[in-house]
Design an enzyme around this catalytic site. Structure first.
Site, PDB file in Angstrom:
ATOM      1  N   THR A  27       0.849  -1.185   0.000  1.00 36.68           N
ATOM      2  CA  THR A  27       0.000   0.000   0.000  1.00 36.68           C
ATOM      3  C   THR A  27       0.887   1.239   0.000  1.00 36.68           C
ATOM      4  OG1 THR A  27      -0.083   0.102   2.404  1.00 36.68           O
ATOM      5  CG2 THR A  27      -1.801  -1.167   1.321  1.00 36.68           C
ATOM      6  N   ALA A  60       3.654  -1.479   4.809  1.00 34.96           N
ATOM      7  CA  ALA A  60       2.997  -0.306   5.370  1.00 34.96           C
ATOM      8  C   ALA A  60       3.974   0.856   5.320  1.00 34.96           C
ATOM      9  CB  ALA A  60       2.558  -0.585   6.811  1.00 34.96           C
ATOM     10  N   VAL A  86       7.935  -2.567   6.971  1.00 38.35           N
ATOM     11  CA  VAL A  86       7.961  -1.102   6.985  1.00 38.35           C
ATOM     12  C   VAL A  86       8.514  -0.592   5.657  1.00 38.35           C
ATOM     13  CG1 VAL A  86       8.837   0.949   8.152  1.00 38.35           C
ATOM     14  CG2 VAL A  86       8.276  -1.096   9.488  1.00 38.35           C
ATOM     15  N   LYS A  87       7.720   0.217   4.993  1.00 38.76           N
ATOM     16  CA  LYS A  87       8.065   0.725   3.664  1.00 38.76           C
ATOM     17  C   LYS A  87       8.749   2.080   3.823  1.00 38.76           C
ATOM     18  CE  LYS A  87       5.711   0.765  -0.840  1.00 38.76           C
ATOM     19  NZ  LYS A  87       4.361   0.765  -1.447  1.00 38.76           N
ATOM     20  N   ILE A  88       9.987   2.171   3.343  1.00 38.23           N
ATOM     21  CA  ILE A  88      10.853   3.330   3.552  1.00 38.23           C
ATOM     22  C   ILE A  88      11.219   3.956   2.200  1.00 38.23           C
ATOM     23  CG2 ILE A  88      13.113   4.085   4.424  1.00 38.23           C
ATOM     24  CD1 ILE A  88      11.325   3.211   6.661  1.00 38.23           C
TER      25      ILE A  88
END
Length: 217
Positions: A27, A60, A86-88
């Site tokens: 997402t 996310a 965790v999307k960085i």
């Protein structure tokens, strides 16, 4: 190759899950906004719901761009569920954050990758996934598949564990070409996945089988 669905729409996620081929979800803030989801609490609740539907990695995305804020936000996201990734973003502080989370054992996905050099830095920092954006490269007349191939060669040369997650998928051919090159994952809108089902000869053949079966009736 793993299939992720790129959406925050629960109905589409459930439909992809029912196909039996879904491995995860990605997402981003734009997809959340598309579903009318705004505000921290609503976003966290949507991630929780997605984790209840899909038993796989759920990316996310942090909304911050400074190191300290990315760490704070990322740790909060990771606490939602063990499957949260965790999307960085691919920025300088993002690389530092990737290393921090890697050392903590928190899975990460480095997003907005547009060059092999960016992918190399993310892998060196310990990212679990890198997300090259194919469609956005195609939009500026650059062949995104060349980027997937370059990253595949580099990762194979040095045996990085980082997985190539091909993003910004616009068509079934994007998916097929990613599979041919060796992307580990594709994340796609549902229509592109469903369009893999379609072929006129399949439709014609099935129509003939049904007609012949009725004659036997």
């Amino acid at each position: 190759m793993k299939f992720f669905i790129d959406t925050a729409n629960l109905a589409q996620i459930k439909e992809a899950q029912e196909l039996g081929i879904l491995d995860g979800v990605t997402t981003n803030p734009s997809l959340m906004a598309k579903e009318g989801i705004s505000g921290k609490e609503a976003i966290l609740n949507r991630y929780k719901t997605i984790c209840e539907i899909v038993d796989g990695d759920i990316s996310a995305e942090v909304l911050s761009t400074s190191y300290d804020e990315m760490i704070k936000e990322g740790e909060e996201l990771a606490a939602i569920h063990p499957n949260i990734v965790v999307k960085i973003p691919m920025i300088k502080d993002g690389i530092k954050a990737l290393k921090y989370f890697s050392n903590k054992g928190i899975k990460t996905n480095c997003t907005l990758i547009f060059s092999a050099g960016q992918a190399l830095l993310a892998a060196k920092a310990g990212a679990n996934y890198v997300s090259p954006f194919l469609g956005r490269l195609d939009d500026i007349s650059v062949d995104g598949m060349n980027l997937i191939e370059e990253i595949r060669i580099i990762f194979d040369n040095y045996m990085f564990d980082t997985e190539i997650l091909a993003a910004s998928i616009r068509s079934p051919m994007h998916i097929i070409n990613c599979a041919k090159i060796g992307a580990d994952v594709v994340t796609s809108p549902l229509p592109s996945i469903l369009n893999l089902l379609n072929h006129p000869l399949t439709d014609k053949g099935l129509e003939q089988f049904v007609a012949d079966a009725k004659k036997m009736g």
